[in-house]
Design a protein around this motif. Structure first.
Motif, PDB file in Angstrom:
ATOM      1  N   ALA A 177       0.809  -1.222   0.000  1.00 12.90           N
ATOM      2  CA  ALA A 177       0.000   0.000   0.000  1.00 12.90           C
ATOM      3  C   ALA A 177       0.838   1.266   0.000  1.00 12.90           C
ATOM      4  CB  ALA A 177      -0.924   0.001   1.209  1.00 12.90           C
ATOM      5  N   GLN A 178       2.080   1.181   0.421  1.00 14.66           N
ATOM      6  CA  GLN A 178       2.883   2.392   0.508  1.00 14.66           C
ATOM      7  C   GLN A 178       3.462   2.827  -0.828  1.00 14.66           C
ATOM      8  OE1 GLN A 178       6.257   1.876   3.046  1.00 14.66           O
ATOM      9  NE2 GLN A 178       6.971   0.081   1.970  1.00 14.66           N
ATOM     10  N   LEU A 179       3.343   1.968  -1.842  1.00 16.12           N
ATOM     11  CA  LEU A 179       3.921   2.262  -3.146  1.00 16.12           C
ATOM     12  C   LEU A 179       2.873   2.111  -4.245  1.00 16.12           C
ATOM     13  CD1 LEU A 179       7.089   0.092  -2.596  1.00 16.12           C
ATOM     14  CD2 LEU A 179       7.012   2.567  -2.528  1.00 16.12           C
ATOM     15  N   PRO A 180       3.003   2.859  -5.330  1.00 10.09           N
ATOM     16  CA  PRO A 180       2.077   2.638  -6.449  1.00 10.09           C
ATOM     17  C   PRO A 180       2.288   1.249  -7.053  1.00 10.09           C
ATOM     18  CG  PRO A 180       3.410   4.628  -6.776  1.00 10.09           C
ATOM     19  CD  PRO A 180       3.931   3.950  -5.562  1.00 10.09           C
ATOM     20  N   SER A 181       1.245   0.703  -7.667  1.00  5.52           N
ATOM     21  CA  SER A 181       1.325  -0.666  -8.187  1.00  5.52           C
ATOM     22  C   SER A 181       2.319  -0.800  -9.326  1.00  5.52           C
ATOM     23  CB  SER A 181      -0.054  -1.129  -8.656  1.00  5.52           C
ATOM     24  OG  SER A 181      -0.504  -0.304  -9.705  1.00  5.52           O
ATOM     25  N   TYR A 182       2.664   0.278  -9.989  1.00  9.43           N
ATOM     26  CA  TYR A 182       3.555   0.206 -11.143  1.00  9.43           C
ATOM     27  C   TYR A 182       5.016   0.514 -10.808  1.00  9.43           C
ATOM     28  CZ  TYR A 182       2.526   5.153 -10.777  1.00  9.43           C
ATOM     29  OH  TYR A 182       2.345   6.417 -10.298  1.00  9.43           O
ATOM     30  N   VAL A 183       5.319   0.713  -9.543  1.00  9.16           N
ATOM     31  CA  VAL A 183       6.681   1.060  -9.160  1.00  9.16           C
ATOM     32  C   VAL A 183       7.618  -0.120  -9.413  1.00  9.16           C
ATOM     33  CG1 VAL A 183       6.533   0.353  -6.740  1.00  9.16           C
ATOM     34  CG2 VAL A 183       8.039   2.214  -7.366  1.00  9.16           C
ATOM     35  N   ARG A 184       8.837   0.187  -9.796  1.00 14.63           N
ATOM     36  CA  ARG A 184       9.832  -0.850 -10.051  1.00 14.63           C
ATOM     37  C   ARG A 184      10.898  -0.779  -8.954  1.00 14.63           C
ATOM     38  NH1 ARG A 184       9.401  -3.406 -14.484  1.00 14.63           N
ATOM     39  NH2 ARG A 184      11.551  -3.943 -14.889  1.00 14.63           N
ATOM     40  N   ILE A 185      10.812  -1.689  -8.016  1.00 18.25           N
ATOM     41  CA  ILE A 185      11.815  -1.779  -6.958  1.00 18.25           C
ATOM     42  C   ILE A 185      12.310  -3.216  -6.890  1.00 18.25           C
ATOM     43  CG2 ILE A 185      10.969   0.143  -5.579  1.00 18.25           C
ATOM     44  CD1 ILE A 185       9.545  -1.854  -3.810  1.00 18.25           C
ATOM     45  N   ARG A 186      13.500  -3.354  -6.369  1.00 21.35           N
ATOM     46  CA  ARG A 186      14.096  -4.687  -6.268  1.00 21.35           C
ATOM     47  C   ARG A 186      13.577  -5.408  -5.024  1.00 21.35           C
ATOM     48  NH1 ARG A 186      18.530  -1.395  -7.345  1.00 21.35           N
ATOM     49  NH2 ARG A 186      19.145  -1.578  -5.181  1.00 21.35           N
ATOM     50  N   PRO A 187      13.686  -6.736  -5.020  1.00 23.72           N
ATOM     51  CA  PRO A 187      13.262  -7.502  -3.837  1.00 23.72           C
ATOM     52  C   PRO A 187      14.037  -7.137  -2.569  1.00 23.72           C
ATOM     53  CG  PRO A 187      13.465  -8.944  -5.713  1.00 23.72           C
ATOM     54  CD  PRO A 187      13.999  -7.606  -6.142  1.00 23.72           C
ATOM     55  N   ALA A 188      15.173  -6.483  -2.711  1.00 23.32           N
ATOM     56  CA  ALA A 188      15.940  -6.063  -1.533  1.00 23.32           C
ATOM     57  C   ALA A 188      15.143  -5.095  -0.665  1.00 23.32           C
ATOM     58  CB  ALA A 188      17.252  -5.421  -1.967  1.00 23.32           C
ATOM     59  N   ALA A 189      14.161  -4.414  -1.257  1.00 25.67           N
ATOM     60  CA  ALA A 189      13.326  -3.491  -0.485  1.00 25.67           C
ATOM     61  C   ALA A 189      12.489  -4.238   0.546  1.00 25.67           C
ATOM     62  CB  ALA A 189      12.419  -2.705  -1.429  1.00 25.67           C
ATOM     63  N   LEU A 190      12.288  -5.521   0.339  1.00 18.78           N
ATOM     64  CA  LEU A 190      11.509  -6.314   1.288  1.00 18.78           C
ATOM     65  C   LEU A 190      12.293  -6.667   2.543  1.00 18.78           C
ATOM     66  CD1 LEU A 190       9.799  -8.736  -1.230  1.00 18.78           C
ATOM     67  CD2 LEU A 190       8.668  -7.012   0.163  1.00 18.78           C
ATOM     68  N   ARG A 191      13.615  -6.517   2.500  1.00 13.50           N
ATOM     69  CA  ARG A 191      14.439  -6.898   3.658  1.00 13.50           C
ATOM     70  C   ARG A 191      14.026  -6.175   4.926  1.00 13.50           C
ATOM     71  NH1 ARG A 191      20.007  -6.564   0.726  1.00 13.50           N
ATOM     72  NH2 ARG A 191      19.790  -8.420  -0.551  1.00 13.50           N
ATOM     73  N   ARG A 192      13.614  -4.933   4.820  1.00 13.15           N
ATOM     74  CA  ARG A 192      13.231  -4.160   5.999  1.00 13.15           C
ATOM     75  C   ARG A 192      11.986  -4.760   6.654  1.00 13.15           C
ATOM     76  NH1 ARG A 192      11.229   2.030   6.200  1.00 13.15           N
ATOM     77  NH2 ARG A 192      11.248   2.211   8.443  1.00 13.15           N
ATOM     78  N   TRP A 193      11.204  -5.526   5.923  1.00 15.49           N
ATOM     79  CA  TRP A 193       9.963  -6.088   6.437  1.00 15.49           C
ATOM     80  C   TRP A 193      10.138  -7.489   7.000  1.00 15.49           C
ATOM     81  CZ3 TRP A 193       5.402  -3.379   6.628  1.00 15.49           C
ATOM     82  CH2 TRP A 193       5.442  -2.125   6.033  1.00 15.49           C
ATOM     83  N   TRP A 194      11.257  -8.149   6.721  1.00 14.79           N
ATOM     84  CA  TRP A 194      11.423  -9.538   7.178  1.00 14.79           C
ATOM     85  C   TRP A 194      11.515  -9.627   8.694  1.00 14.79           C
ATOM     86  CZ3 TRP A 194       9.521 -12.297   3.765  1.00 14.79           C
ATOM     87  CH2 TRP A 194       9.888 -12.262   2.434  1.00 14.79           C
ATOM     88  N   LEU A 195      12.314  -8.763   9.322  1.00 11.48           N
ATOM     89  CA  LEU A 195      12.497  -8.838  10.780  1.00 11.48           C
ATOM     90  C   LEU A 195      11.197  -8.561  11.534  1.00 11.48           C
ATOM     91  CD1 LEU A 195      14.344  -9.284  13.198  1.00 11.48           C
ATOM     92  CD2 LEU A 195      14.934  -6.849  13.092  1.00 11.48           C
ATOM     93  N   PRO A 196      10.459  -7.475  11.230  1.00  7.01           N
ATOM     94  CA  PRO A 196       9.184  -7.280  11.942  1.00  7.01           C
ATOM     95  C   PRO A 196       8.201  -8.423  11.710  1.00  7.01           C
ATOM     96  CG  PRO A 196       9.817  -5.269  10.815  1.00  7.01           C
ATOM     97  CD  PRO A 196      10.780  -6.320  10.393  1.00  7.01           C
ATOM     98  N   THR A 197       8.184  -8.968  10.509  1.00  4.24           N
ATOM     99  CA  THR A 197       7.281 -10.086  10.224  1.00  4.24           C
ATOM    100  C   THR A 197       7.676 -11.310  11.036  1.00  4.24           C
ATOM    101  OG1 THR A 197       6.913  -9.248   7.992  1.00  4.24           O
ATOM    102  CG2 THR A 197       6.334 -11.539   8.393  1.00  4.24           C
ATOM    103  N   ALA A 198       8.957 -11.616  11.075  1.00  3.14           N
ATOM    104  CA  ALA A 198       9.419 -12.770  11.850  1.00  3.14           C
ATOM    105  C   ALA A 198       9.117 -12.590  13.334  1.00  3.14           C
ATOM    106  CB  ALA A 198      10.921 -12.976  11.627  1.00  3.14           C
TER     107      ALA A 198
END
Length: 182
Positions: A111-132
């Motif tokens: 939700a924080q980004l537009p659906s057409y944005v092009r970002i690498r999967p590395a952007a997900l790293r910040r979310w792994w720790l809170p999710t775990a």
């Protein structure tokens, strides 16, 4: 703009989006399906309304993660469980809770980004720790609730509220958030 043109535009944007956005939406779809299927497979009588309304809400969450559809989905599945499920804590409850946590966090990312944005999967790293941390705390909470179930501990509502506040703060700081303004 007709409905067909809107769908075509949305599909075009999805094709143009980066891999991280596709991963986030795939995670939303899988975790949402788990949150719908696990309660449906239980022996107690689930409300028919939950899968009938839940599936379109999940689809709307995939299409528009920044809408209220995700919140509606989380509330629907949670309230459906609270209204009809037995009072005991079970592994199916923990699995459903973990699926809802994953839906919430993946939807927050998408939700924080537009659906057409092009970002690498590395952007997900910040979310792994809170999710775990959130998933681990769901399991710990389920085990702790199972141990004290029926114990009649006085002040248990205060203990639960304090534990939830501690969980929220832990996830907040693990995500790298700060209390003051930058």
């Amino acid at each position: 703009m007709t409905a067909a043109e809107r769908i075509s535009l949305w599909l075009e944007q999805i094709r143009a989006s980066g891999q991280a956005m596709r991963i986030a939406r795939t995670v939303i779809a899988i975790a949402g399906a788990v949150a719908l299927v696990v309660p449906a497979l239980q022996s107690w009588d689930e409300m028919d309304l939950v899968p009938i309304v839940g599936a379109p809400l999940l689809l709307a969450t995939l299409v528009l993660p920044d809408s209220l559809a995700g919140t509606g989905f989380l509330l629907l599945v949670g309230l459906g469980w609270l209204l009809r499920a037995p009072r005991e804590v079970s592994w199916s409850l923990a699995i459903t809770a973990m699926a809802l946590v994953v839906v919430h966090l993946a939807t927050a990312f998408a939700a924080q980004l537009p659906s057409y944005v092009r970002i690498r999967p590395a952007a997900l790293r910040r979310w792994w720790l809170p999710t775990a941390i959130a998933l681990l705390l769901v399991v710990i909470g389920a085990v702790a609730a199972r141990l004290v179930q029926g114990a009649g501990v006085p002040g248990s509502l205060v203990v639960v509220a304090a534990a939830m506040a501690l969980v929220a703060l832990t996830i907040w700081f693990a995500a790298g958030q700060k209390l003051g303004r930058d």
